[in-house]
Design an enzyme around this catalytic site. Structure first.
Site, PDB file in Angstrom:
ATOM      1  N   GLN A   1      -5.301   7.495   6.255  1.00  0.00           N
ATOM      2  CA  GLN A   1      -4.541   8.885   6.055  1.00  0.00           C
ATOM      3  C   GLN A   1      -4.603   9.273   4.703  1.00  0.00           C
ATOM      4  OE1 GLN A   1      -3.352   6.126   7.544  1.00  0.00           O
ATOM      5  NE2 GLN A   1      -2.658   6.586   9.508  1.00  0.00           N
TER       6      GLN A   1
ATOM      7  N   THR B   1       0.931  -1.221  -0.036  1.00  0.00           N
ATOM      8  CA  THR B   1      -0.121  -0.081   0.007  1.00  0.00           C
ATOM      9  C   THR B   1       0.960   1.372  -0.115  1.00  0.00           C
ATOM     10  OG1 THR B   1      -0.129  -0.045   2.574  1.00  0.00           O
ATOM     11  CG2 THR B   1      -1.691  -1.199   1.217  1.00  0.00           C
TER      12      THR B   1
ATOM     13  N   ASP C   1      -5.697  14.990  12.739  1.00  0.00           N
ATOM     14  CA  ASP C   1      -4.260  15.416  12.874  1.00  0.00           C
ATOM     15  C   ASP C   1      -3.981  15.949  11.616  1.00  0.00           C
ATOM     16  OD1 ASP C   1      -3.994  14.044  15.152  1.00  0.00           O
ATOM     17  OD2 ASP C   1      -3.109  12.200  14.288  1.00  0.00           O
TER      18      ASP C   1
ATOM     19  N   ASP D   1      -5.005  13.861   7.958  1.00  0.00           N
ATOM     20  CA  ASP D   1      -3.679  13.914   7.628  1.00  0.00           C
ATOM     21  C   ASP D   1      -3.589  14.925   6.291  1.00  0.00           C
ATOM     22  OD1 ASP D   1      -3.047  12.583   9.573  1.00  0.00           O
ATOM     23  OD2 ASP D   1      -1.678  11.140   8.693  1.00  0.00           O
TER      24      ASP D   1
END
Length: 375
Positions: A171, A132, A221, A194
């Protein structure tokens, strides 16, 4: 008007399409009522090149290239300018470290008109079957070079959790910036988890970055990394999450400043607003990555309006029990708004007036002054 996560892709295409239409309509009238298209506005064209190192990008074929990556590949060496016509550029873009002092300009001076977008996530399988992408590999735009400047551009990652229920690796980075003297003026960064990765090329590289009058949105985040980064007059927007039933939905900042770096993230004269219910977001949590367990995340938020979406009682949280936020370098100074109310003083560490003099854009950026240049 509030937007749900499911509207992200349609929103991007709608705003970019409207911008492209405006760009096509610009220019002096021709005989018969037609109008000469000027997709690059006042920045010239391939027939009227402003400098030998100016390249024109237009998805409709009126420039030197139809993709941003093709123009970046052609712009070998230092000091190239890319002028981007209105439109949606659905691609990933990577700027190698040897392509220094590059400038990208959105021709219309409206970041909604020029959108660079793709939809890889950390858990997206690579086409070659080698695994990935991971967080860094998910980035729509990656900038490794020093001296990069972008103006009036939207950088987006429109990967959606709702399209991939049960996935890990959610993310999905819009921009990963790693170079020193990296500046973004009047840009937008759209994503969920992200969104904006303000980082460095390696642990020993204390990259300075500057974000002025930018807009960033996301949930978990969504501004993170180890750069020395100044966010001046920026708007941070937290999003509704349909996959969670309660707080917290996420965290605005997750710095991972190297322990040896005396300066991390500085947010000054900005604002944080929210689509989510009141108190559903934390202002920050420290990221101490496994690759650098000596990191001491640093965040200073000063003279910034914190909306009701921020949990005023407990605005900070731990990412890992081994690295409590109280051991990191989190400080505030003269913030306003309901999310800035100091109800539990030990949860809101404040700078003194004398300490605040060391937390300015001049102190963080040193001899580099991107704020002094004409924008």
């Amino acid at each position: 008007m509030h937007r749900t996560a499911l509207s992200r892709r349609g929103f991007l295409l709608t705003t970019a399409g409207a911008g492209a239409a405006l760009g096509l309509a610009a220019g002096p009238a021709l005989a018969g009522g037609a109008r000469r298209p000027r997709p690059f506005g006042r920045y010239g064209s391939p027939d009227d090149r402003r400098t030998p190192k100016t390249l024109y990008v237009d998805p409709h074929g009126r420039g030197d290239f139809t993709s941003v990556q093709a123009a970046v590949t052609a712009a070998e060496g230092s000091g190239w300018t890319l002028v981007l016509a209105p439109g949606t550029y659905r691609e990933t873009v990577s700027v190698d470290a040897d392509r220094t002092d590059a400038t990208w300009t959105g021709a219309s001076h409206d970041p909604r008109d020029v959108v660079i977008v793709y939809d890889n996530a950390a858990g997206t399988p690579k086409p070659d079957g080698s695994g990935t992408y991971g967080t860094s590999g998910s980035a729509t735009t990656t900038v490794r070079a020093d001296g990069f400047t972008a103006r009036w551009i939207t950088f987006a990652n429109d990967w959606l959790r709702a399209d991939h229920p049960g996935w890990s690796g959610t993310q999905a980075v819009a921009v990963k910036a790693m170079g020193d003297r990296t500046a973004f003026h009047h840009c937008r960064f759209l994503g969920h988890q992200d969104t904006l990765y303000a980082d460095t090329r390696d642990l020993a590289h204390f990259a300075r970055q500057y974000f002025a009058q930018c807009y960033v949105e996301g949930d978990v985040d969504f501004v993170f990394g180890r750069a020395t980064a100044v966010y001046e007059d920026c708007h941070f927007r937290t999003l509704v999450r349909t996959d969670l039933s309660g707080a917290p939905y996420g965290f605005v900042f997750a710095p991972s400043t190297a322990g040896a770096n005396p300066r991390g993230y500085l947010v000054t004269r900005g604002r944080v607003t929210s689509e989510a219910p009141d108190g559903y977001y934390k202002l920050a949590r420290p990221w101490v990555p496994s690759s650098d367990t000596t990191a001491r995340p640093m965040l200073t938020v000063r003279e910034t309006h914190l909306g009701a979406g921020i949990d005023a009682v407990a605005p900070y949280a731990d990412m890992r029990d081994a690295h409590p936020w109280q051991d990191q370098r989190f400080r505030e100074y003269r913030n306003t708004g309901p999310g800035a109310a100091v109800t539990v003083p030990e949860n809101r560490p404040q700078l003194t007036r004398a300490e605040a003099t060391a937390h300015t854009r001049e102190a963080y950026l040193g001899d580099w002054r991107p704020y002094a240049r004409r924008r």
